[in-house]
Design an enzyme around this catalytic site. Sequence first.
Site, PDB file in Angstrom:
ATOM      1  N   LYS A  50       5.051 -15.201 -28.312  1.00 23.45           N
ATOM      2  CA  LYS A  50       4.826 -14.033 -27.498  1.00 23.45           C
ATOM      3  C   LYS A  50       4.718 -14.405 -26.034  1.00 23.45           C
ATOM      4  O   LYS A  50       4.953 -13.584 -25.149  1.00 23.45           O
ATOM      5  CB  LYS A  50       3.518 -13.353 -27.916  1.00 23.45           C
ATOM      6  N   GLY A  51       4.302 -15.626 -25.753  1.00 18.30           N
ATOM      7  CA  GLY A  51       3.907 -16.025 -24.404  1.00 18.30           C
ATOM      8  C   GLY A  51       4.961 -15.840 -23.323  1.00 18.30           C
ATOM      9  O   GLY A  51       4.641 -15.599 -22.177  1.00 18.30           O
ATOM     10  N   ASP A 109       5.020 -27.954 -23.361  1.00 22.13           N
ATOM     11  CA  ASP A 109       3.870 -28.833 -23.449  1.00 22.13           C
ATOM     12  C   ASP A 109       4.328 -30.122 -24.155  1.00 22.13           C
ATOM     13  O   ASP A 109       4.906 -30.997 -23.509  1.00 22.13           O
ATOM     14  CB  ASP A 109       2.793 -28.052 -24.213  1.00 22.13           C
ATOM     15  N   VAL A 159      -3.590 -23.343 -19.615  1.00 23.46           N
ATOM     16  CA  VAL A 159      -3.390 -22.251 -18.660  1.00 23.46           C
ATOM     17  C   VAL A 159      -3.255 -20.907 -19.367  1.00 23.46           C
ATOM     18  O   VAL A 159      -2.815 -20.833 -20.516  1.00 23.46           O
ATOM     19  CB  VAL A 159      -2.164 -22.499 -17.742  1.00 23.46           C
TER      20      VAL A 159
END
Length: 181
Positions: A50-51, A109, A159
């Site tokens: 979703k990010g 990441d 974050v």
Amino acid sequence: MTPRPIEKPDRARIKTLLTKNKINRRVSRLAARISRDYAGKKLTVVSVLKGGVVFFADLIRRLEVDCSVDFISLSSYDGKSSSGKVTLLSDLKESPKGKHVLIVEDIVDSGRTLKYILKSLARKGALSVRTCVLLDKVSARKTPVRVDYRGFTVPDRYVIGYGLDYNEHYRGLPHIAVIED
Ligand code: IMP
Ligand code: MG
């Protein structure tokens, strides 16, 4: 059984890392570059849910190329830490075969999620695949992965905001922030 309450970090611990204006300027520059690179081509832009959805929505509104959109949903995080295992929650609705595909992600990441998607698209016969990532935690990389369009390099801190969540909180923040310990 009563579900365990999910901690929501309070506002006092949230510090701005990238302002709304800074993000806006960067997204416009990325869109201009992508529009130049794909001029005259039909592009399929894939949002990683979703990010990545806020970045995606801002980016496609600035693209000057003809594009269709699709969505893929994966999960690799458990709370604030990477589980190391990527799970496909929902796949693309359209076949990427023979298409120019641009994957739009919020953040890289470990690199595992993007690598998983790249492999899957190559296997399904995409004509070309590039990656566009708003945030790159370069120092957290566990597996090498190609980033073609990068918004910002960020430190190896958790974050939130602009689509990114902490246990489903704070996706709607208009800027990007870190949670102070
Ligand atoms: P990777 O597979 O380890 O590269 O992780 C990528 C996914 O984990 C991203 O698409 C995000 O959804 C999530 N993620 C990684 N770091 C953060 C973070 O700092 N905040 C919020 N989500 C993150
Ligand atoms: Mg993501």
